[in-house]
Design a protein around this motif. Structure first.
Motif: not given
Length: 163
Positions: A90-112
């Motif tokens: 979820m950074t702003g531009s495409a890169i090779n070998d990007e990773k879906f991390s706990k940070f993004t899951l945490a953000f989604l969970e924190d939306t409530g």
């Protein structure tokens, strides 16, 4: 595809006013979710994001994680700051070998809006090592340009510079 689907699920600063308390189902005050950093950078300070950040970086005092402060209106405020989260999906531009991390899951969970079981944090994310265990200095000593945008190129330890 994962990146754009995650935006549809609510990954954007524009959704912060609609975060809810998952117990009361009432809107959470915006001031409980964000703070503004250097150069007016929007920074997230929600509970699960901070828990993940403190564990990941090995920094018990980290108080927020930044959103991108540069780029166009589709990038600014709707993506993690690359200087802090490097090759995260979820950074702003495409890169090779990007990773879906706990940070993004945490953000989604924190939306409530979502409840994410703890096992999902371990089973559904990629091996995200950018900045892992680097301590408080990794996120506290970012270089910033005149607009307050953090730049990973200032870091000698940035592995993105060597790709």
């Amino acid at each position: 595809a994962i990146h754009e689907l995650t935006h549809l699920l609510g990954f954007s600063s524009r959704q912060i006013p609609y975060f809810i308390n998952s117990t009361t189902f009432k809107l959470r005050p915006v001031r409980d979710s964000i703070v503004f950093g250097k150069g007016g950078q929007l920074r997230i300070k929600t509970p699960k994001v901070l828990e993940i950040a403190r564990e990941h970086y090995g920094c018990p005092t980290i108080s927020s994680i930044g959103f991108e402060n540069g780029g166009g209106k589709g990038t600014k405020g709707s993506h993690w700051d690359r200087a802090e989260l490097g090759d995260e999906t979820m950074t702003g531009s495409a890169i090779n070998d990007e990773k879906f991390s706990k940070f993004t899951l945490a953000f989604l969970e924190d939306t409530g809006w979502y409840y994410i079981e703890n096992k999902i944090y371990d089973e559904w994310v990629d091996d995200f090592t950018y900045g892992k265990g680097k301590g408080c200095g990794f996120v506290n000593n970012l270089c910033h340009d005149k607009d307050g945008c953090a730049r990973p190129s200032c870091r000698l330890h940035s592995r993105l510079l060597h790709k």
